[in-house]
Design a protein around this motif. Structure first.
Motif, PDB file in Angstrom:
ATOM      1  N   TRP A 168       1.051  -1.112  -0.003  1.00  0.00           N
ATOM      2  CA  TRP A 168       0.054  -0.060   0.023  1.00  0.00           C
ATOM      3  C   TRP A 168       0.823   1.251  -0.023  1.00  0.00           C
ATOM      4  O   TRP A 168       0.624   2.131  -0.694  1.00  0.00           O
ATOM      5  CB  TRP A 168      -1.013  -0.086   1.214  1.00  0.00           C
ATOM      6  N   ARG A 169       1.964   1.307   0.944  1.00  0.00           N
ATOM      7  CA  ARG A 169       2.754   2.276   0.952  1.00  0.00           C
ATOM      8  C   ARG A 169       3.319   2.766  -0.499  1.00  0.00           C
ATOM      9  O   ARG A 169       3.645   3.711  -0.969  1.00  0.00           O
ATOM     10  CB  ARG A 169       3.779   2.112   1.799  1.00  0.00           C
ATOM     11  N   ASP A 170       3.757   1.556  -1.077  1.00  0.00           N
ATOM     12  CA  ASP A 170       4.323   1.764  -2.716  1.00  0.00           C
ATOM     13  C   ASP A 170       3.281   2.223  -3.679  1.00  0.00           C
ATOM     14  O   ASP A 170       3.405   3.207  -4.572  1.00  0.00           O
ATOM     15  CB  ASP A 170       4.840   0.343  -3.214  1.00  0.00           C
ATOM     16  N   ASN A 171       1.981   1.855  -3.381  1.00  0.00           N
ATOM     17  CA  ASN A 171       1.095   2.223  -4.179  1.00  0.00           C
ATOM     18  C   ASN A 171       0.734   3.838  -4.032  1.00  0.00           C
ATOM     19  O   ASN A 171       0.575   4.599  -4.860  1.00  0.00           O
ATOM     20  CB  ASN A 171      -0.344   1.476  -4.019  1.00  0.00           C
ATOM     21  N   HIS A 172       0.602   4.075  -2.562  1.00  0.00           N
ATOM     22  CA  HIS A 172       0.601   5.621  -2.461  1.00  0.00           C
ATOM     23  C   HIS A 172       1.551   6.436  -3.010  1.00  0.00           C
ATOM     24  O   HIS A 172       1.420   7.465  -3.486  1.00  0.00           O
ATOM     25  CB  HIS A 172       0.301   5.799  -0.895  1.00  0.00           C
ATOM     26  N   ALA A 173       2.680   5.967  -3.107  1.00  0.00           N
ATOM     27  CA  ALA A 173       3.884   6.742  -3.456  1.00  0.00           C
ATOM     28  C   ALA A 173       3.709   7.056  -4.827  1.00  0.00           C
ATOM     29  O   ALA A 173       4.267   7.924  -5.384  1.00  0.00           O
ATOM     30  CB  ALA A 173       5.192   6.085  -3.225  1.00  0.00           C
ATOM     31  N   ARG A 174       2.909   6.407  -5.521  1.00  0.00           N
ATOM     32  CA  ARG A 174       2.512   6.631  -7.148  1.00  0.00           C
ATOM     33  C   ARG A 174       1.445   7.846  -7.204  1.00  0.00           C
ATOM     34  O   ARG A 174       1.224   8.067  -8.499  1.00  0.00           O
ATOM     35  CB  ARG A 174       2.249   5.523  -7.944  1.00  0.00           C
TER      36      ARG A 174
END
Length: 190
Positions: free
Chosen positions: A157-163
């Protein structure tokens, strides 16, 4: 063939408003106001959201489900199946289904970030133990957790939010309740 909502127009409108409320106030569970009869293989809120959100213009990826569930969805929504999660507008993950890599799902395009996937993820329940979340829709940080969260879910999720503004949105489902997790939500564990 199974029946859908008792009052298809009004029940789907009420469920749509509840789904929007869940995304507008992230990680604050909402109880859906109308539920269809049981669809084998899916939680009540999942069935309600599918009857509400699907039509012949969107592709949905589903794991194997009972034939009568698929027949009902096809009849009531014009269900169009995607061959793989990466091709779908909606990705449905019943309880215990493996989570595909969020980075592999439709994330939208810079000109059209709304052309991304929405994941409907069934969970064993909600708690307030895993993360602290904030961002648009939060008056104050909110604690939230998922009982039986897939391994590595919050890291993904954190990686998704970073996009952001690209990325996927998730509707977390437990029984008759739904909690929205829009891509704008940032989380920290602990």
């Amino acid at each position: 063939m199974r029946a859908a909502f008792a009052d298809p127009v009004h029940d789907s409108q009420r469920c749509f408003r509840a789904a929007l409320a869940a995304l507008a106030e992230p990680l604050l569970p909402q109880t859906l106001p109308a539920l269809p009869p049981e669809l084998p293989g899916l939680m009540p809120a999942t069935a309600a959201l599918l009857y509400t959100l699907l039509d012949q213009d969107v592709g949905v990826w589903l794991p194997p489900l009972p034939a009568d569930t698929l027949a009902s969805l096809r009849f009531h929504t014009g269900l169009r199946l995607a061959a793989a999660p990466e091709q779908a507008d909606f990705v449905v993950l019943p309880l215990g289904a493996p989570l595909p890599p969020l980075a592999a799902l439709k994330a939208g395009e810079p000109e059209y970030p709304d052309r991304s996937a929405t994941v409907l993820l069934e969970t064993a329940g909600f708690n307030a133990e895993q993360v602290e979340a904030g961002g648009p829709g939060f008056a104050a940080p909110r604690r939230f957790g998922i009982d039986g969260a897939p391994d590595g879910f919050w890291r993904q999720w954190r990686d998704n939010h970073a996009r952001f503004p690209l990325g996927v949105d998730i509707l977390l489902i437990s029984g008759e309740r739904v909690a929205g997790l829009p891509r704008s939500t940032r989380v920290k564990e602990g």
